[in-house]
Design an enzyme around this catalytic site. Structure first.
Site, PDB file in Angstrom:
ATOM      1  N   ASP A  47     -14.048 -20.398 -25.049  1.00  0.00           N
ATOM      2  CA  ASP A  47     -14.364 -19.317 -25.989  1.00  0.00           C
ATOM      3  C   ASP A  47     -13.083 -18.736 -26.582  1.00  0.00           C
ATOM      4  O   ASP A  47     -12.221 -18.249 -25.864  1.00  0.00           O
ATOM      5  CB  ASP A  47     -15.110 -18.197 -25.243  1.00  0.00           C
ATOM      6  CG  ASP A  47     -15.455 -17.052 -26.187  1.00  0.00           C
ATOM      7  OD1 ASP A  47     -16.446 -17.192 -26.929  1.00  0.00           O
ATOM      8  OD2 ASP A  47     -14.721 -16.045 -26.212  1.00  0.00           O
ATOM      9  N   TYR A  52      -8.211 -13.500 -31.817  1.00  0.00           N
ATOM     10  CA  TYR A  52      -7.363 -13.600 -30.613  1.00  0.00           C
ATOM     11  C   TYR A  52      -5.996 -14.214 -30.945  1.00  0.00           C
ATOM     12  O   TYR A  52      -5.095 -14.182 -30.110  1.00  0.00           O
ATOM     13  CB  TYR A  52      -8.019 -14.437 -29.504  1.00  0.00           C
ATOM     14  CG  TYR A  52      -9.361 -13.945 -29.022  1.00  0.00           C
ATOM     15  CD1 TYR A  52      -9.830 -12.670 -29.330  1.00  0.00           C
ATOM     16  CD2 TYR A  52     -10.180 -14.760 -28.244  1.00  0.00           C
ATOM     17  CE1 TYR A  52     -11.074 -12.244 -28.894  1.00  0.00           C
ATOM     18  CE2 TYR A  52     -11.420 -14.335 -27.798  1.00  0.00           C
ATOM     19  CZ  TYR A  52     -11.869 -13.078 -28.138  1.00  0.00           C
ATOM     20  OH  TYR A  52     -13.098 -12.659 -27.701  1.00  0.00           O
ATOM     21  N   LYS A  81     -14.915 -17.435 -33.630  1.00  0.00           N
ATOM     22  CA  LYS A  81     -15.668 -16.329 -34.248  1.00  0.00           C
ATOM     23  C   LYS A  81     -15.059 -15.890 -35.572  1.00  0.00           C
ATOM     24  O   LYS A  81     -13.828 -15.896 -35.725  1.00  0.00           O
ATOM     25  CB  LYS A  81     -15.689 -15.118 -33.287  1.00  0.00           C
ATOM     26  CG  LYS A  81     -16.051 -15.487 -31.855  1.00  0.00           C
ATOM     27  CD  LYS A  81     -16.146 -14.285 -30.932  1.00  0.00           C
ATOM     28  CE  LYS A  81     -16.277 -14.721 -29.482  1.00  0.00           C
ATOM     29  NZ  LYS A  81     -15.006 -14.874 -28.759  1.00  0.00           N
ATOM     30  N   HIS A 114     -18.220 -12.095 -35.041  1.00  0.00           N
ATOM     31  CA  HIS A 114     -17.561 -11.454 -33.891  1.00  0.00           C
ATOM     32  C   HIS A 114     -18.082 -10.036 -33.652  1.00  0.00           C
ATOM     33  O   HIS A 114     -18.382  -9.654 -32.535  1.00  0.00           O
ATOM     34  CB  HIS A 114     -16.045 -11.436 -34.129  1.00  0.00           C
ATOM     35  CG  HIS A 114     -15.235 -11.249 -32.881  1.00  0.00           C
ATOM     36  ND1 HIS A 114     -13.965 -11.723 -32.740  1.00  0.00           N
ATOM     37  CD2 HIS A 114     -15.522 -10.632 -31.705  1.00  0.00           C
ATOM     38  CE1 HIS A 114     -13.505 -11.419 -31.533  1.00  0.00           C
ATOM     39  NE2 HIS A 114     -14.431 -10.749 -30.899  1.00  0.00           N
TER      40      HIS A 114
HETATM   41  N1  NAP Z   1     -17.108 -11.201 -28.317  1.00  0.00           N
HETATM   42  C1  NAP Z   1     -16.271 -10.250 -27.983  1.00  0.00           C
HETATM   43  O1  NAP Z   1     -16.126  -9.227 -28.669  1.00  0.00           O
HETATM   44  C2  NAP Z   1     -15.458 -10.394 -26.735  1.00  0.00           C
HETATM   45  C3  NAP Z   1     -14.840  -9.251 -26.174  1.00  0.00           C
HETATM   46  C4  NAP Z   1     -14.133  -9.400 -24.994  1.00  0.00           C
HETATM   47  C5  NAP Z   1     -14.026 -10.653 -24.412  1.00  0.00           C
HETATM   48  N2  NAP Z   1     -14.594 -11.757 -24.987  1.00  0.00           N
HETATM   49  C6  NAP Z   1     -14.467 -13.109 -24.386  1.00  0.00           C
HETATM   50  O2  NAP Z   1     -14.831 -13.033 -23.019  1.00  0.00           O
HETATM   51  C7  NAP Z   1     -13.756 -13.482 -22.214  1.00  0.00           C
HETATM   52  C8  NAP Z   1     -13.762 -12.790 -20.869  1.00  0.00           C
HETATM   53  O3  NAP Z   1     -13.624 -11.387 -20.999  1.00  0.00           O
HETATM   54  P1  NAP Z   1     -12.264 -10.600 -20.702  1.00  0.00           P
HETATM   55  O4  NAP Z   1     -11.119 -11.514 -20.863  1.00  0.00           O
HETATM   56  O5  NAP Z   1     -12.336  -9.356 -21.495  1.00  0.00           O
HETATM   57  O6  NAP Z   1     -12.383 -10.136 -19.189  1.00  0.00           O
HETATM   58  P2  NAP Z   1     -12.899 -10.724 -17.789  1.00  0.00           P
HETATM   59  O7  NAP Z   1     -13.105 -12.182 -17.849  1.00  0.00           O
HETATM   60  O8  NAP Z   1     -13.973  -9.836 -17.334  1.00  0.00           O
HETATM   61  O9  NAP Z   1     -11.657 -10.380 -16.861  1.00  0.00           O
HETATM   62  C9  NAP Z   1     -10.420 -10.995 -17.002  1.00  0.00           C
HETATM   63  C10 NAP Z   1      -9.473 -10.333 -16.007  1.00  0.00           C
HETATM   64  O10 NAP Z   1      -9.903 -10.579 -14.669  1.00  0.00           O
HETATM   65  C11 NAP Z   1      -8.890 -11.251 -13.933  1.00  0.00           C
HETATM   66  N3  NAP Z   1      -9.584 -12.255 -13.109  1.00  0.00           N
HETATM   67  C12 NAP Z   1     -10.132 -13.418 -13.517  1.00  0.00           C
HETATM   68  N4  NAP Z   1     -10.765 -14.039 -12.504  1.00  0.00           N
HETATM   69  C13 NAP Z   1     -10.616 -13.242 -11.417  1.00  0.00           C
HETATM   70  C14 NAP Z   1     -11.068 -13.342 -10.087  1.00  0.00           C
HETATM   71  N5  NAP Z   1     -11.787 -14.368  -9.657  1.00  0.00           N
HETATM   72  N6  NAP Z   1     -10.738 -12.338  -9.235  1.00  0.00           N
HETATM   73  C15 NAP Z   1     -10.003 -11.282  -9.657  1.00  0.00           C
HETATM   74  N7  NAP Z   1      -9.549 -11.120 -10.928  1.00  0.00           N
HETATM   75  C16 NAP Z   1      -9.875 -12.100 -11.804  1.00  0.00           C
HETATM   76  C17 NAP Z   1      -7.968 -11.854 -14.963  1.00  0.00           C
HETATM   77  O11 NAP Z   1      -6.642 -11.905 -14.484  1.00  0.00           O
HETATM   78  P3  NAP Z   1      -5.883 -13.325 -14.290  1.00  0.00           P
HETATM   79  O12 NAP Z   1      -5.805 -13.970 -15.640  1.00  0.00           O
HETATM   80  O13 NAP Z   1      -4.560 -12.893 -13.753  1.00  0.00           O
HETATM   81  O14 NAP Z   1      -6.706 -14.083 -13.305  1.00  0.00           O
HETATM   82  C18 NAP Z   1      -8.082 -10.861 -16.120  1.00  0.00           C
HETATM   83  O15 NAP Z   1      -7.209  -9.753 -15.905  1.00  0.00           O
HETATM   84  C19 NAP Z   1     -12.529 -13.185 -23.068  1.00  0.00           C
HETATM   85  O16 NAP Z   1     -11.373 -13.838 -22.604  1.00  0.00           O
HETATM   86  C20 NAP Z   1     -13.017 -13.625 -24.418  1.00  0.00           C
HETATM   87  O17 NAP Z   1     -12.986 -15.043 -24.523  1.00  0.00           O
HETATM   88  C21 NAP Z   1     -15.337 -11.622 -26.129  1.00  0.00           C
END
Ligand code: NAP
Length: 327
Positions: A47, A52, A81, A114
């Site tokens: 994704d 980004y 997106k 998005h």
């Molecule tokens: N459509 C939208 O508007 C939108 C908005 C936000 C996000 N997204 C998408 O969704 C994806 C995921 O969301 P996100 O990046 O916001 O947050 P997330 O996946 O909820 O959390 C990522 C964070 O958690 C840590 N982490 C990952 N696996 C872990 C585990 N098993 N145990 C402990 N910590 C862990 C990561 O650190 P490390 O890297 O150090 O492991 C990072 O700091 C994004 O990357 C993006 O592709 C889309």
């Protein structure tokens, strides 16, 4: 063990892996290595988003993996997106082409709107801001017309599926009246479970993908520093810790498995090889009915939302701003 398909079947029989890899907020070099680790760990669903500013890095890592075996492309499910600056029918093609070019792919598997609000189109600037730090919001955009244009993009064959992100229930229904989106990507985690929107989406037959399924610590920390608001760390909540200990799993795995058992796809982001592996190793354990109920009680509804776009000052003025107004 309950049987949950590892793929979600889309129109035409394409399959979207239920566990994908998030890429937001990872710097270029780090992301390339992380994508390699993710491919090794078995992820095939990736994704990204124009906003980004990492499509080149993702594309490079994917291209290396595809190598000379073009048939490998079919194994991948790549999502990007349309950014807020591209929310006009006459701009959609240009923004899409730029994404495809940066990803160095012939097609993307899923293209999403998005966000329903919009920025002004400023060439070379995906996040145009006013001198006072607020965003240059474009109040003239029309979500329905953009959706119709995205649907046409599908006819080119360079987009296999089209969907939406960050829409509320009314917007989702409105667009479904034109043509049903093939995916809804929204914030979902233990504190923000979105039960009503998930149910509405299910009723419409639209698969739901949870973004920030682990609580997006980096975003929560940034917002906390800016606003002083406190965001609980999902990964250390006592209920989640206790359930994790009883299964011999990490708290991250419990939070992710919870979404999977709710019938929701997930796209956790990590750049750490060990956590990358953990986040896709969810198929060999199961949460009990009582554990599912306990996790359900963690929901804080609208108060649990982290990604409320308050970091884009001014967007709440747009008539299609999807959430309860911040101001
Ligand atoms: N459509 C939208 O508007 C939108 C908005 C936000 C996000 N997204 C998408 O969704 C994806 C995921 O969301 P996100 O990046 O916001 O947050 P997330 O996946 O909820 O959390 C990522 C964070 O958690 C840590 N982490 C990952 N696996 C872990 C585990 N098993 N145990 C402990 N910590 C862990 C990561 O650190 P490390 O890297 O150090 O492991 C990072 O700091 C994004 O990357 C993006 O592709 C889309």
């Amino acid at each position: 063990m309950m049987s949950i398909p590892q793929y979600i079947e889309l129109e035409g029989g394409d399959r979207m892996p239920r566990i994908g890899f998030g890429t937001w907020q990872a710097s270029s070099e780090v992301l390339e290595k992380a994508v390699e680790a993710a491919l090794d760990a078995g992820y095939r669903h990736f994704d990204t988003a124009r906003a980004y500013e990492n499509e080149v890095s993702l594309g490079r890592a994917l291209k290396r993996w595809i190598g000379n075996d073009a048939s490998r492309r079919k194994e991948l499910f790549v999502v990007t997106k349309l950014p807020p600056g591209g929310m006009h029918p006459h701009l959609v093609q240009e923004y899409f082409d730029a994404s495809l070019n940066d990803l160095a792919l012939d097609y993307v598997d899923l293209y999403l709107i998005h966000v329903p609000f919009a920025f002004e189109h400023v060439p070379g600037d995906l996040h145009p801001a006013n001198p006072d730090g607020s965003m240059k919001v474009d109040l003239t955009t029309n979500l329905d017309e953009v959706w119709k244009t995205i649907l046409k993009l599908k006819e080119t064959g360079r987009v296999r599926h089209v969907g939406v992100s960050n829409l509320n229930e009314e917007q989702l229904k409105r667009l479904s009246d034109i043509k049903k989106p093939e995916c809804l990507q929204i914030e979902i985690h233990a504190l923000c479970q979105q039960e009503s929107l998930v149910a509405a989406s299910k009723e419409l037959g639209i698969p739901v993908v949870a973004y920030s399924p682990l609580g997006s610590k980096a975003l929560a920390d940034t917002l906390a520093a800016k606003t002083g608001r406190q965001y609980p760390d999902l990964l250390t909540l006592p209920t989640v810790k206790r359930i994790a200990e009883s299964h011999g799993r990490t708290t991250g795995q419990i939070l992710l498995r919870y979404a999977i058992q709710r019938g929701i796809a997930i796209i956790p982001k990590s750049t750490n090889p060990q956590r990358i592996k953990q986040n896709i190793s969810l198929w060999d354990f199961e949460l009990s009915g009582s554990e599912m109920k306990e996790l359900a009680t963690l929901d804080r509804g609208e108060n649990g939302r982290i990604c409320d776009f308050s970091f884009f000052r001014g967007v709440e003025k747009h008539r299609d701003f999807p959430f309860k107004k911040q101001i």
